[in-house]
Design a protein around this motif. Sequence first.
Motif, PDB file in Angstrom:
ATOM      1  N   ARG A 133      -0.257  -1.759   4.718  1.00 47.24           N
ATOM      2  CA  ARG A 133      -0.567  -2.861   5.652  1.00 47.24           C
ATOM      3  C   ARG A 133       0.503  -3.007   6.719  1.00 47.24           C
ATOM      4  NH1 ARG A 133      -0.633  -7.471   2.661  1.00 47.24           N
ATOM      5  NH2 ARG A 133      -1.111  -6.282   0.821  1.00 47.24           N
ATOM      6  N   SER A 134       1.754  -2.780   6.331  1.00 48.84           N
ATOM      7  CA  SER A 134       2.804  -2.992   7.336  1.00 48.84           C
ATOM      8  C   SER A 134       2.812  -1.857   8.371  1.00 48.84           C
ATOM      9  CB  SER A 134       4.175  -3.157   6.679  1.00 48.84           C
ATOM     10  OG  SER A 134       4.604  -1.922   6.227  1.00 48.84           O
ATOM     11  N   LEU A 135       2.206  -0.725   8.044  1.00 48.64           N
ATOM     12  CA  LEU A 135       2.182   0.381   9.019  1.00 48.64           C
ATOM     13  C   LEU A 135       0.923   0.385   9.873  1.00 48.64           C
ATOM     14  CD1 LEU A 135       3.462   3.435   6.933  1.00 48.64           C
ATOM     15  CD2 LEU A 135       4.744   1.972   8.462  1.00 48.64           C
ATOM     16  N   GLU A 136      -0.085  -0.363   9.407  1.00 44.22           N
ATOM     17  CA  GLU A 136      -1.429  -0.221   9.949  1.00 44.22           C
ATOM     18  C   GLU A 136      -1.620  -0.786  11.359  1.00 44.22           C
ATOM     19  OE1 GLU A 136      -4.574  -0.125   6.467  1.00 44.22           O
ATOM     20  OE2 GLU A 136      -4.128  -2.130   7.206  1.00 44.22           O
ATOM     21  N   HIS A 137      -0.952  -1.870  11.656  1.00 47.97           N
ATOM     22  CA  HIS A 137      -1.357  -2.654  12.834  1.00 47.97           C
ATOM     23  C   HIS A 137      -0.376  -2.645  13.981  1.00 47.97           C
ATOM     24  CE1 HIS A 137      -4.728  -4.023  10.594  1.00 47.97           C
ATOM     25  NE2 HIS A 137      -3.955  -4.476   9.634  1.00 47.97           N
ATOM     26  N   ARG A 138       0.514  -1.682  14.019  1.00 44.79           N
ATOM     27  CA  ARG A 138       1.521  -1.733  15.082  1.00 44.79           C
ATOM     28  C   ARG A 138       1.329  -0.623  16.106  1.00 44.79           C
ATOM     29  NH1 ARG A 138       6.384  -4.310  13.481  1.00 44.79           N
ATOM     30  NH2 ARG A 138       7.181  -3.744  15.508  1.00 44.79           N
ATOM     31  N   GLY A 139       0.390   0.301  15.829  1.00 46.52           N
ATOM     32  CA  GLY A 139       0.117   1.339  16.827  1.00 46.52           C
ATOM     33  C   GLY A 139       1.031   2.545  16.761  1.00 46.52           C
ATOM     34  N   HIS A 140       1.995   2.561  15.786  1.00 46.50           N
ATOM     35  CA  HIS A 140       2.891   3.718  15.730  1.00 46.50           C
ATOM     36  C   HIS A 140       2.409   4.785  14.760  1.00 46.50           C
ATOM     37  CE1 HIS A 140       4.102   1.384  12.299  1.00 46.50           C
ATOM     38  NE2 HIS A 140       4.769   0.500  13.020  1.00 46.50           N
ATOM     39  N   THR A 141       1.571   4.394  13.775  1.00 39.86           N
ATOM     40  CA  THR A 141       1.218   5.316  12.693  1.00 39.86           C
ATOM     41  C   THR A 141      -0.282   5.622  12.728  1.00 39.86           C
ATOM     42  OG1 THR A 141       2.971   4.371  11.349  1.00 39.86           O
ATOM     43  CG2 THR A 141       1.274   5.582  10.165  1.00 39.86           C
ATOM     44  N   CYS A 142      -0.633   6.917  12.622  1.00 38.55           N
ATOM     45  CA  CYS A 142      -2.065   7.257  12.619  1.00 38.55           C
ATOM     46  C   CYS A 142      -2.556   7.587  11.207  1.00 38.55           C
ATOM     47  CB  CYS A 142      -2.342   8.425  13.559  1.00 38.55           C
ATOM     48  SG  CYS A 142      -1.319   9.865  13.226  1.00 38.55           S
ATOM     49  N   MET A 143      -1.642   7.955  10.313  1.00 38.75           N
ATOM     50  CA  MET A 143      -2.091   8.361   8.965  1.00 38.75           C
ATOM     51  C   MET A 143      -0.982   8.129   7.945  1.00 38.75           C
ATOM     52  SD  MET A 143      -3.892  11.943   7.960  1.00 38.75           S
ATOM     53  CE  MET A 143      -2.549  13.079   7.970  1.00 38.75           C
ATOM     54  N   VAL A 144      -1.388   7.693   6.742  1.00 37.66           N
ATOM     55  CA  VAL A 144      -0.426   7.503   5.648  1.00 37.66           C
ATOM     56  C   VAL A 144      -0.892   8.363   4.467  1.00 37.66           C
ATOM     57  CG1 VAL A 144       0.633   5.834   4.060  1.00 37.66           C
ATOM     58  CG2 VAL A 144      -0.014   5.105   6.376  1.00 37.66           C
ATOM     59  N   VAL A 145       0.027   9.125   3.905  1.00 35.62           N
ATOM     60  CA  VAL A 145      -0.283   9.893   2.690  1.00 35.62           C
ATOM     61  C   VAL A 145       0.547   9.280   1.577  1.00 35.62           C
ATOM     62  CG1 VAL A 145       0.016  12.120   1.554  1.00 35.62           C
ATOM     63  CG2 VAL A 145      -0.903  12.016   3.872  1.00 35.62           C
ATOM     64  N   SER A 146      -0.146   8.735   0.572  1.00 32.23           N
ATOM     65  CA  SER A 146       0.557   7.992  -0.474  1.00 32.23           C
ATOM     66  C   SER A 146       0.330   8.634  -1.836  1.00 32.23           C
ATOM     67  CB  SER A 146       0.017   6.554  -0.498  1.00 32.23           C
ATOM     68  OG  SER A 146       0.388   5.909  -1.699  1.00 32.23           O
ATOM     69  N   GLU A 147       1.343   8.535  -2.686  1.00 30.38           N
ATOM     70  CA  GLU A 147       1.195   9.016  -4.066  1.00 30.38           C
ATOM     71  C   GLU A 147       0.017   8.329  -4.746  1.00 30.38           C
ATOM     72  OE1 GLU A 147       4.603   8.778  -6.749  1.00 30.38           O
ATOM     73  OE2 GLU A 147       3.234   8.759  -8.436  1.00 30.38           O
ATOM     74  N   GLU A 148      -0.257   7.100  -4.358  1.00 29.93           N
ATOM     75  CA  GLU A 148      -1.292   6.315  -5.036  1.00 29.93           C
ATOM     76  C   GLU A 148      -2.705   6.558  -4.500  1.00 29.93           C
ATOM     77  OE1 GLU A 148      -0.729   4.595  -7.740  1.00 29.93           O
ATOM     78  OE2 GLU A 148       1.417   5.011  -7.642  1.00 29.93           O
ATOM     79  N   GLU A 149      -2.862   7.392  -3.482  1.00 27.25           N
ATOM     80  CA  GLU A 149      -4.179   7.587  -2.867  1.00 27.25           C
ATOM     81  C   GLU A 149      -4.538   9.068  -2.899  1.00 27.25           C
ATOM     82  OE1 GLU A 149      -5.810   5.027  -1.119  1.00 27.25           O
ATOM     83  OE2 GLU A 149      -4.183   3.534  -1.102  1.00 27.25           O
ATOM     84  N   GLU A 150      -5.773   9.345  -3.353  1.00 27.80           N
ATOM     85  CA  GLU A 150      -6.193  10.737  -3.447  1.00 27.80           C
ATOM     86  C   GLU A 150      -6.239  11.403  -2.063  1.00 27.80           C
ATOM     87  OE1 GLU A 150      -9.706  11.165  -5.720  1.00 27.80           O
ATOM     88  OE2 GLU A 150      -9.668  13.351  -5.584  1.00 27.80           O
ATOM     89  N   SER A 151      -6.755  10.674  -1.066  1.00 30.44           N
ATOM     90  CA  SER A 151      -6.923  11.244   0.279  1.00 30.44           C
ATOM     91  C   SER A 151      -5.980  10.556   1.244  1.00 30.44           C
ATOM     92  CB  SER A 151      -8.356  11.013   0.773  1.00 30.44           C
ATOM     93  OG  SER A 151      -9.255  11.414  -0.208  1.00 30.44           O
ATOM     94  N   PRO A 152      -5.757  11.178   2.405  1.00 34.35           N
ATOM     95  CA  PRO A 152      -4.919  10.507   3.400  1.00 34.35           C
ATOM     96  C   PRO A 152      -5.595   9.227   3.880  1.00 34.35           C
ATOM     97  CG  PRO A 152      -5.417  12.761   4.062  1.00 34.35           C
ATOM     98  CD  PRO A 152      -6.238  12.488   2.852  1.00 34.35           C
ATOM     99  N   VAL A 153      -4.821   8.214   4.173  1.00 36.95           N
ATOM    100  CA  VAL A 153      -5.367   6.947   4.673  1.00 36.95           C
ATOM    101  C   VAL A 153      -5.245   6.966   6.194  1.00 36.95           C
ATOM    102  CG1 VAL A 153      -5.104   4.448   4.662  1.00 36.95           C
ATOM    103  CG2 VAL A 153      -4.606   5.770   2.596  1.00 36.95           C
ATOM    104  N   LEU A 154      -6.386   6.946   6.867  1.00 38.88           N
ATOM    105  CA  LEU A 154      -6.363   6.906   8.334  1.00 38.88           C
ATOM    106  C   LEU A 154      -6.323   5.457   8.754  1.00 38.88           C
ATOM    107  CD1 LEU A 154      -9.139   9.533   9.035  1.00 38.88           C
ATOM    108  CD2 LEU A 154      -6.704   9.785   9.500  1.00 38.88           C
TER     109      LEU A 154
END
Length: 329
Positions: free
Chosen positions: A82-103
Amino acid sequence: MERQFEEGVTLDRFLMDTLADHPEATGTFVNLCQSIALAGKMISSRVNRAGLAGMLGATGEVNIQGEFVQKLDEYANETFKRSLEHRGHTCMVVSEEEESPVLVGERWHSGRYVVTVDPLDGSSNIDCNATIGTIFGVFRRRSSEGSPAELTDVLRTGRDLVAAGYVIYGSGTVLVLGSASGVNGFTLDPTVGEFFLSHPRIRIPEGKIYSCNEAYSPRWAEGVNRFVQRAKERGFRARYIGSLVADFHRTLVKGGVFLYPADDRSPKGKLRLLYEGFPLAFLAEKAGGAATDGRGAILDRLPEELHERTPLFIGDESLVNEVTDLNRS
Ligand code: AHM
Ligand code: MG
């Protein structure tokens, strides 16, 4: 000439002054670091209150790694995303807790950075109050900005990282940030909610410490056992917390070497390349140390999949080279 920072400078001031030294920079990277610091503060506060806030224990879910998800794992993952989602700097997050990349949402497709994260490393230690942490790595995307990020933005060698670090929740909360300006550590003063520079220009010192889960030694390659034996003969001490971020932090500050070798049950190793091996190897190299997978430099590896595993030998350069040579022989 590289700017020298004094202890006590706030993280914000450090970031803004560093930005001023790069006239071509747009400030996007500074925004990203501030978002990571905010997530770190929120997770730190929740970790400190976990026993009171009903956050200890497992959720009953099993994650992509086949491990029981702890309530704090889930909180840390959501908070970080959530803290990376809304600032316009990040397009994708790859997390240990998520099977697929989070766009991130369509509005922010133009984000310039891809972030990999282990939201709560060492989470099997949560219920006994041992030190845990959030590990992250940052790539600059190579697909065109304005469209959704692609897998090739993250399946690339660790040499492409532009920054990496971790936030460790121990007796104090410390954010360690590695970038072109070196490796610096900032301690959170919880009374004012600010990170202050406490470990400027970290370099791994000489230290006679080896760190590994020696219970697995019968399953290791003979060369690794030979190294551990030699370390004992040279008067080394053993330290092992079982929380990678904590074992690495000690190695960065006190020296020595951390080993998580491959073994006959896990020939590919246990630790994850994209959000554990790469970020910590980046920090180790920038702090004058080294990191290998028992054969070659971790940062030269090209991952084929998001949750790829790796053996990890990391810390003091000469010790890492010694154990790597013995492992290869
Ligand atoms: P995780 O908590 O993200 O699942 O990470 C795996 C942990 C590392 O923090 C630590 O270095 C390692 O597993 C300890 O493994 P072991 O219990 O086999 O010694
Ligand atoms: Mg982990």
